[in-house]
Design a protein around this motif. Sequence first.
Motif, short mmCIF file in Angstrom:
data_model
loop_
_atom_site.label_atom_id
_atom_site.label_comp_id
_atom_site.label_asym_id
_atom_site.label_seq_id
_atom_site.Cartn_x
_atom_site.Cartn_y
_atom_site.Cartn_z
N ASP A 225 0.89 -1.17 -0.14
CA ASP A 225 0.01 0.00 -0.04
C ASP A 225 0.99 1.17 -0.17
O ASP A 225 1.80 1.47 0.82
CB ASP A 225 -0.89 0.19 1.34
CG ASP A 225 -2.04 -1.09 1.04
OD1 ASP A 225 -2.41 -1.66 -0.06
OD2 ASP A 225 -2.52 -1.50 2.09
N GLY A 226 0.60 1.91 -0.92
CA GLY A 226 1.31 3.54 -1.12
C GLY A 226 2.39 3.45 -1.62
O GLY A 226 3.09 4.60 -2.05
N ASP A 227 3.20 2.53 -1.99
CA ASP A 227 4.65 2.34 -2.76
C ASP A 227 4.41 2.74 -4.06
O ASP A 227 3.58 2.62 -4.74
CB ASP A 227 5.10 0.86 -2.49
CG ASP A 227 5.62 0.39 -1.39
OD1 ASP A 227 5.81 1.30 -0.50
OD2 ASP A 227 5.73 -0.75 -1.03
N VAL A 228 5.22 3.77 -4.52
CA VAL A 228 5.37 4.30 -5.75
C VAL A 228 6.18 3.28 -6.70
O VAL A 228 7.16 3.00 -6.72
CB VAL A 228 6.17 5.69 -5.55
CG1 VAL A 228 6.30 6.18 -7.24
CG2 VAL A 228 5.34 6.47 -5.02
N CYS B 149 -1.98 -4.53 -6.01
CA CYS B 149 -1.25 -4.78 -4.95
C CYS B 149 -1.00 -3.62 -3.89
O CYS B 149 -0.35 -3.61 -2.90
CB CYS B 149 0.29 -5.20 -5.37
SG CYS B 149 0.46 -6.59 -6.25
N GLY B 150 -1.90 -2.51 -4.21
CA GLY B 150 -1.82 -1.25 -3.36
C GLY B 150 -0.87 -0.17 -3.78
O GLY B 150 -0.61 0.86 -3.20
N ALA B 151 -0.15 -0.43 -4.71
CA ALA B 151 0.87 0.72 -5.30
C ALA B 151 0.20 1.90 -5.81
O ALA B 151 -0.73 1.84 -6.36
CB ALA B 151 1.67 0.10 -6.49
N ASN B 152 1.00 3.14 -5.40
CA ASN B 152 0.74 4.42 -6.12
C ASN B 152 1.41 4.25 -7.42
O ASN B 152 2.76 4.45 -7.47
CB ASN B 152 1.26 5.39 -5.27
CG ASN B 152 1.28 6.88 -5.88
OD1 ASN B 152 0.51 6.81 -6.91
ND2 ASN B 152 1.77 7.53 -5.37
N VAL B 153 0.52 3.88 -8.56
CA VAL B 153 1.11 3.76 -9.95
C VAL B 153 1.51 4.96 -10.62
O VAL B 153 0.77 5.99 -10.86
CB VAL B 153 0.27 2.92 -10.89
CG1 VAL B 153 0.87 2.77 -12.22
CG2 VAL B 153 0.19 1.64 -9.88
N VAL B 154 2.47 5.42 -10.97
CA VAL B 154 2.93 6.56 -11.99
C VAL B 154 3.28 5.99 -13.37
O VAL B 154 4.20 5.33 -13.37
CB VAL B 154 4.17 7.31 -11.33
CG1 VAL B 154 4.51 8.54 -12.33
CG2 VAL B 154 4.12 7.72 -10.16
N ALA C 151 10.13 10.45 -14.00
CA ALA C 151 8.58 10.55 -13.89
C ALA C 151 8.31 10.84 -12.31
O ALA C 151 7.41 11.20 -11.97
CB ALA C 151 8.04 9.28 -14.30
N HIS C 152 9.27 10.19 -11.66
CA HIS C 152 9.00 10.31 -10.05
C HIS C 152 10.58 10.42 -9.59
O HIS C 152 11.47 9.72 -9.90
CB HIS C 152 8.47 9.13 -9.51
CG HIS C 152 7.93 9.33 -8.06
ND1 HIS C 152 8.81 8.99 -6.88
CD2 HIS C 152 6.63 9.75 -7.68
CE1 HIS C 152 7.94 9.48 -5.90
NE2 HIS C 152 6.94 9.70 -6.37
N PRO C 153 10.75 11.29 -8.27
CA PRO C 153 12.19 11.57 -7.99
C PRO C 153 12.70 10.11 -7.13
O PRO C 153 13.71 9.81 -6.86
CB PRO C 153 12.00 12.58 -6.85
CG PRO C 153 10.52 12.84 -6.76
CD PRO C 153 9.80 12.25 -7.91
N ARG C 154 11.68 9.23 -6.56
CA ARG C 154 12.09 8.17 -5.68
C ARG C 154 11.18 7.19 -5.64
O ARG C 154 10.64 6.82 -4.59
CB ARG C 154 12.17 8.82 -4.05
CG ARG C 154 13.61 8.43 -3.42
CD ARG C 154 13.60 8.67 -2.02
NE ARG C 154 14.19 7.89 -1.01
CZ ARG C 154 15.56 7.59 -1.25
NH1 ARG C 154 16.29 8.26 -2.14
NH2 ARG C 154 15.90 6.67 -0.50
N PRO C 155 10.95 6.56 -6.76
CA PRO C 155 10.20 5.51 -6.66
C PRO C 155 10.67 4.10 -6.08
O PRO C 155 11.78 4.02 -5.97
CB PRO C 155 9.80 5.06 -8.20
CG PRO C 155 11.39 5.52 -8.81
CD PRO C 155 11.73 6.62 -8.02
#
Lengths: 365, 365
Positions: free
Chosen positions: A81-84, A104-109, A127-131
């Motif tokens: 949950d919440g992992d990028v 799986c709960g991911a924060n999908v970018v 796309a994201h600084p720290r996936p």
Amino acid sequence: MPQVLTSRFLFGPGPSNCYPEVTAALAHPVIGHLDPVFIERLDNTCEGLRTVWGTQNARTLPLSVTGSGGMEAAFVNTVDDGDVAVIAVNGLFGERMCEVARRCGANVVRVDHEWGTPIDVERVLAAHPRPKVIAAVHAETSTGVLSDIASLGQNKGDALFIVDAVTSIGGLELLADGWGIDVGYAGTQKCLGVPPGLSPFTMSVRAFERRIRNPRSWYLDVGLLGGYVGAASGSGRTYHHTPPVTMIAGLEAGLQRILAEGLDSVQARHRAAGAALQAGLQEMGLELFADEGHRLPSLTTVKVPDGVDSAAVRRHLLEHFSIEIGSGAGKYAASIWRIGMMGPNANAASVTLVLGALKEAISAA
Amino acid sequence: MPQVLTSRFLFGPGPSNCYPEVTAALAHPVIGHLDPVFIERLDNTCEGLRTVWGTQNARTLPLSVTGSGGMEAAFVNTVDDGDVAVIAVNGLFGERMCEVARRCGANVVRVDHEWGTPIDVERVLAAHPRPKVIAAVHAETSTGVLSDIASLGQNKGDALFIVDAVTSIGGLELLADGWGIDVGYAGTQKCLGVPPGLSPFTMSVRAFERRIRNPRSWYLDVGLLGGYVGAASGSGRTYHHTPPVTMIAGLEAGLQRILAEGLDSVQARHRAAGAALQAGLQEMGLELFADEGHRLPSLTTVKVPDGVDSAAVRRHLLEHFSIEIGSGAGKYAASIWRIGMMGPNANAASVTLVLGALKEAISAA
């Protein structure tokens, strides 16, 4: 209808035809999963998979699922949950990754690309600084595009790098360790020349150490599956589930066949067949779909000519020649064909046959 | 080692030997999963599974996982965070259900029983006033015990009833509809006489309507899998994942073989073989493990005599007779043996062979 012995030329996006050694192995007597003969077979299979993955990872094994189940294993063990999760999407299987990661709960970018084009490494990395994870498809089965996995992996930073190698493993260069792949999953029914039903899987020590403990899936928990193949350090082999012993015998036979021929030779055979097919299609006046310079040798996408009924051509090929080719996927279902030259089919005879038959089928349809 | 043709008598808890029709089907040429021949094969397989499950459920299909994956499918589609799951535990597979349900987020209420005893229906029903699901194992592979699933199912009230039929399907009476089973999962490698690798699965309309939408697992989502087998009302067939076509050909052949012999005859054969084995073991002076009146015909548990080395006997059987029998499970690993008479092995010759060989092995070890 158990006695139907229909024989097909499987020139679609998979399954491909099997190596004869594989078919023979599938008909061997079943043995128990605790039999010393099977333990040796499983060890051989994992070792062969390390070679085709290009890895030394101890956790390299055939998961008891198809390739899509391997995709699920990759995400359920790495994101919660919440992992990028930054996911490159340039076809159906990138799309699917987004859905699986979301569940799986991911924060999908998601980083979208036009279908038929390769992944833009810079855009994905920006796309994201720290996936937590970055994920990409090596060989997109839906579009016939090959992407530059090495550049992504070598610049992944702190992220875990997940790669779909379903349509590349065994037929194309694949260097999991050299390219910085942390988690890889594949299928058996493409360049490996084995029926569908297992997912060759590999996970680096780095990913294993940062895995999700007690993930939602018990069946796909790599913490438990390490013990199943004896890869858990110092603890020997533990019972997890009853492995699909027959399919593993088939996979072992396929890997042995490929390694006996030589992995370099097998890859050269795939490159030659793909190049000959693509040249032949263009000589017929057809237009290829995937961007030039990024075309998969194992799976070619070609545009259905204007005014030609895609399904009628495929039906003609099946009924007159017992040849299967694929339709397109998603919004390209009726406007492209997908032609695979994989495993034992990656040869000059297959190319000549499919080109000749396609020409006749287009005329007839 | 792909050429090892080791032939074994598989008298353990599974896999059992395969029906010859199954072995033949596994060696058929692979066909594509969209081929009309395969579509008919999948339909036949689902129809055959309805017969052995004793159900009319449209959602009856072979999941592309082993039996343990079927267990996961049962829970991931029915329980989510905080849902109450009452689970009867009288062996290893009941234990496993608790762990799988816990990972799905369930509030697990476990009802423990001594290993070797059947499920106490009243205690299970009294364990919680309003569970979302009640789950139980029909035929406990770890202990050789048969439980009264009908009584549980007929008194389940509002709960959804999940049943593990791994070691009963195809060999023992199983009436999913008549017994009120809402979700059932099984394996192929026991009484069906097919290699491990698929999980026969069934789900009632009632359970489907109360299922978890968008469950954590994409791969095992019955909302998507209904489309895969064409069971979703009015919407035709949709692509989900590439099915394991070869294993499904094997399962179809196994089911056709069983139905040609007659399901009643096959079950009678299992009952006769189990009874003869149990009588013979007792005549040898050995003591059975499972409670009298609750013994599985398909899988017999017997205590290792005092002073006898369980592993040495099993090794002797394997090396001298190419016979596999099983050790015990969990805390009974060294103190019981498990002897299966399943699928094609459920016959008089197997009984006589295993009794004679066991006698010799105990003397020799």
